[in-house]
Motif scaffolding. Structure first.
Motif, PDB file in Angstrom:
ATOM      1  N   CYS A   1       1.372   6.791  -6.913  1.00 17.54           N
ATOM      2  CA  CYS A   1       0.160   7.432  -7.068  1.00 17.54           C
ATOM      3  C   CYS A   1       0.532   8.844  -6.844  1.00 17.54           C
ATOM      4  O   CYS A   1       0.217   9.935  -7.566  1.00 17.54           O
ATOM      5  CB  CYS A   1      -1.030   7.154  -6.058  1.00 17.54           C
ATOM      6  SG  CYS A   1      -1.648   5.429  -6.683  1.00 17.54           S
TER       7      CYS A   1
ATOM      8  N   LEU B   1       1.999   1.771  -3.288  1.00 18.99           N
ATOM      9  CA  LEU B   1       1.165   2.173  -4.448  1.00 18.99           C
ATOM     10  C   LEU B   1       0.944   3.567  -4.027  1.00 18.99           C
ATOM     11  O   LEU B   1       1.010   4.443  -4.924  1.00 18.99           O
ATOM     12  CB  LEU B   1      -0.312   1.498  -4.127  1.00 18.99           C
ATOM     13  CG  LEU B   1      -0.496   0.352  -5.107  1.00 18.99           C
ATOM     14  CD1 LEU B   1      -1.557  -0.470  -4.485  1.00 18.99           C
ATOM     15  CD2 LEU B   1      -0.720   0.737  -6.221  1.00 18.99           C
ATOM     16  N   ALA B   2       0.851   4.149  -2.618  1.00 20.52           N
ATOM     17  CA  ALA B   2       0.595   5.443  -2.515  1.00 20.52           C
ATOM     18  C   ALA B   2       1.551   6.349  -3.066  1.00 20.52           C
ATOM     19  O   ALA B   2       1.448   7.327  -3.573  1.00 20.52           O
ATOM     20  CB  ALA B   2       0.612   5.613  -0.812  1.00 20.52           C
TER      21      ALA B   2
ATOM     22  N   THR C   1       0.763  -1.143   0.068  1.00 18.59           N
ATOM     23  CA  THR C   1       0.061  -0.041   0.064  1.00 18.59           C
ATOM     24  C   THR C   1       0.947   1.083   0.092  1.00 18.59           C
ATOM     25  O   THR C   1       0.520   2.296  -0.635  1.00 18.59           O
ATOM     26  CB  THR C   1      -0.945  -0.112   1.117  1.00 18.59           C
ATOM     27  OG1 THR C   1      -0.480  -0.810   2.076  1.00 18.59           O
ATOM     28  CG2 THR C   1      -2.391  -0.088   0.915  1.00 18.59           C
TER      29      THR C   1
END
Lengths: 266, 483
Positions: free
Chosen positions: B17, B13-14, B10
């Motif tokens: 992004c 991913l963060a 995560t």
């Protein structure tokens, strides 16, 4: 390498969503919370939270509104949930539906209707604080009733009967058996009412005529005044407070669920 | 371990992004700027005319432009809610708009930060404004050095909308109305720091302002218009610690007197009689008076006699804008025909004068005929210039109503001044002051919290005592209690 689809992969959409729309914004907020207007690192924003009258006042206002609302919701909601769940009323599920249905109408619409009603009975121009609390109770009552109802209806009636068989009167039964057994419901009700009331400034804006500044409103003010750093710092502070609160009540909840299974009753 | 991997994933991913977002933010203006046939406008909400079918002036502009030049263009139209939000957008994403419409003080701020393109030769690029623009607005703009950067769109004054059944003209035409206890819970304040600060200064300096206005209106030449204007401008834009402190005290009083802090609600609350006095922009005042008429309520408008604010919103082009298309659009909305449409729809006063606008005002419901009962002549030559060689006179038999709100007489504009932008530090101090004004009484909340906590504590103690059996009936003689 072999890629096999497993049940675990079902949570990928959620993980992506979470990362994009929850974690990334929080990282951005953290950046703003720890920088000043010129982008330099600082702790000052958090220092200001506890040194500025407007923030302290907003924290206390939010706390008092939230505590009062939660207490009133519990006082009003518990008897209702109790009667619905335990007095063997016919169609109690339908009655419950009647309590819950208003939740499906957009709450801004309901609040504006309430505002007109307040104006009709000459309450609107009285205390904005009292109006806000009434509005909060009105809006969050279903969130208190529902968890209480589910806990109470699941309660094993034989335990109550046993207590009565053993000679306990109604008050003793209630205090020793029913109340401890409904603790999980009470706690989740409190969590569901207390936390949103800290920040739901739509209610204080409409019914309190913007005369009440709770934390949510203060955060909005800072963003509207393009002071993103302060707004982000207060949001982070609030997030931390919420986290602690949930943790605290969550810890209790486990305990409560053990009790619900019957252990620790005697 | 699994949890750890999940968390790592995560976080990764963060991070991606986040960097992707950042990259987007940087790339965006450059890539979307590519279209020479695209015009990106950002305007206030509900600030452009729309006909019955929902067709806006923007769409009409697209059609008009294609008919004129044969070039098919696309306008990307968006809106903003406050000057500060627009400013932030432009700071974070320079070059996302070709044309924006901020207010006076924000235009000055953008000018001072070198964020704007110049319009160049107005007679060539925006001929409609050059020809029909009000001489008064042109004078105001060139005197302040804004003419190169901005073309005015709408303008007006600030004052009080009042209900003449409850409030007299004399009571409404002073800043003291905001703290007048006769109207407790019947006034409103703007939940907007710049406007409310202006009101606060009006309250704080009321004596000095009154003295000067008396001196000026005596008309014996002791105080020239120029000196009076300079005094007003310095006074209302004063941000010294001393003034801010004084303003804070007075605004607290005004807030305690006010029914609500609002931005939009005031108009409706006036019409329904919830409040009698609404601190408002002139355009909103016109709207409120029109709305109230529908329910047969008469409302009036007064500009404080101590002096008030004259504001305007103007079109400016941020750096890197598509100047040619932007100027064409400004020219289009500056045509008297379109200015009339805008005024009809929004209720605000256009900065465009010209015969067409003048005739429309003369024939509108707000004005009357020369011979009508109670008709008073209002000389608007200062704004319209001479129309066909004679002064621009409008007759009106409803004083202090829509016409006055739309077109204040020269007597009123003499005592109105503009808002200047404040440096960041001053701004921060004033915002903090306003937040303090909005904060409640801390001790009251402490008392409420303690009361609830005490009650809860008593309840808990009672329950514990009950559990321990303190309240249980005494065991009868000869029996023993089994636990």
């Amino acid at each position: 390498m072999k890629l096999r689809f497993s049940r675990k992969h079902l949570c990928v959409p959620y993980a992506v969503f979470l990362a994009l729309f929850v974690i990334a914004p929080i990282i951005i907020m953290l950046y703003y919370a720890f920088t000043d207007r010129n982008g330099a690192f600082t702790f000052m924003n958090f220092g200001k939270i506890f040194s500025d009258v407007s923030t302290i006042s907003a924290i206390l206002t939010s706390l008092s509104v939230a505590i009062l609302t939660t207490a009133l919701c519990l006082l009003i909601g518990y008897p209702v949930a109790y009667i619905l769940a335990r007095s063997g009323l016919k169609n109690s599920a339908t009655l419950l539906l009647l309590f819950i249905t208003p939740m499906w109408i957009n709450f801004v619409l309901r609040l504006n209707a309430l505002k007109e009603f307040f104006s009709l009975i000459n309450l609107l121009d009285k205390s904005p604080y009292v109006n806000t609390v009434i509005g909060m109770v009105y809006d969050f009552l279903p969130f208190m009733i529902l968890p209480l109802y589910t806990t109470l209806i699941k309660m094993d009636n034989s335990l109550v009967e046993a207590s009565q068989d053993l000679g306990a009167n109604k008050v003793t039964t209630f205090i020793h058996v029913i109340l401890p057994l409904s603790m999980p419901g009470i706690l989740s009700g409190i969590t569901m009412v207390f936390m949103p009331t800290m920040t739901n400034y739509v209610i204080s804006d409409i019914l309190g005529r913007s005369q009440i500044t709770i934390l949510g409103k203060l955060i909005e003010n800072h963003f509207m005044q393009s002071n993103w750093n302060m707004g982000a710092a207060i949001s982070m502070f609030l997030l931390a407070a919420m986290f602690l609160f949930t943790w605290f009540t969550g810890g209790f909840k486990d305990d409560g669920e053990n009790k619900a299974r019957g252990s620790g009753l005697w | 371990m699994k949890k750890f991997v999940c968390l790592l994933l995560t976080a990764f991913l963060a991070a991606t992004c986040f960097s992707a977002l950042a990259a987007c933010g940087k790339k965006d203006p450059a890539s979307s700027k590519g279209g020479a046939n695209t015009l990106r406008i950002c305007n206030w909400e509900d600030y452009i005319s729309e006909d019955e079918t929902g067709k806006t002036l923007v769409e009409e502009f697209e059609e008009w432009y294609e008919a004129e030049t044969g070039v098919d263009i696309k306008v990307e139209y968006s809106t903003f809610g406050t000057n500060e939000i627009l400013y932030n957008n432009l700071k974070i994403n320079p070059g996302i708009y070709d044309l924006v419409c901020p207010s006076d003080y924000m235009i000055q701020k953008m000018m001072s930060e070198n964020m704007l393109e110049t319009f160049g030769d107005l007679t060539e690029d925006v001929p409609n404004y050059a020809e029909y623009g009000s001489p008064y607005m042109k004078e105001l703009f060139s005197a302040n050095g804004w003419a190169e950067y901005a073309v005015p769109y709408m303008w007006g004054t600030m004052g009080f909308v009042y209900n003449p059944e409850k409030v007299s003209f004399a009571e409404a035409s002073t800043w003291a109305a905001a703290t007048n206890e006769k109207f407790k819970n019947k006034t409103t304040l703007k939940d907007s720091v710049r406007d409310t600060y202006f009101l606060g200064v009006g309250l704080a300096q009321i004596e000095e302002l009154n003295a000067k206005s008396d001196l000026y209106y005596k008309n014996d030449g002791e105080l020239s218009l120029e000196d009076y204007q300079k005094f007003l401008r310095d006074t209302f834009n004063d941000t010294t610690e001393e003034t801010v402190k004084k303003v804070e005290g007075l605004l607290k009083k005004a807030r305690a007197n006010a029914f609500s802090l609002e931005v939009d609600e005031g108009k409706n609350d006036m019409a329904t009689g919830k409040v009698w006095l609404n601190f408002a922009w002139s355009g909103d005042a016109v709207y409120a008076m029109d709305e109230a008429e529908e329910s047969d309520t008469v409302l009036c408008y007064a500009v404080p006699k101590e002096g008030s604010n004259i504001w305007y919103d103007g079109w400016v082009m941020p750096k890197g804008a598509n100047k040619q298309l932007a100027a064409a659009f400004v020219n289009f909305v500056s045509a008297p025909e379109n200015a009339c449409k805008n005024m009809d729809f929004i209720g605000y006063t256009s900065a465009i004068a010209g015969e067409e606008v003048y005739e429309r005002i003369k024939d509108s419901d707000y004005a009357c005929e020369r011979g009508d009962e109670g008709a008073e002549a209002i000389d608007l030559t200062y704004f319209f210039g001479e129309i066909n060689g004679s002064p621009a006179i409008v007759y009106c038999n409803e004083p202090n109503r829509q016409l006055l709100a739309q077109y204040p007489s020269e007597d009123i504009t003499a005592r109105c001044t503009i808002m200047e932008y404040f440096p960041d530090d001053d701004n921060e101090r004033i915002n903090a002051m306003w937040n303090r004004v909005k904060a409640g009484n801390v001790w009251l909340y402490v008392i409420i919290i303690s009361a609830v906590v005490v009650v809860a504590a008593i309840a808990v103690v009672l329950v514990i005592l009950a559990k321990k059996g303190v309240f249980d009936k005494k065991v009868k003689k000869g029996f023993t209690k089994v636990n």
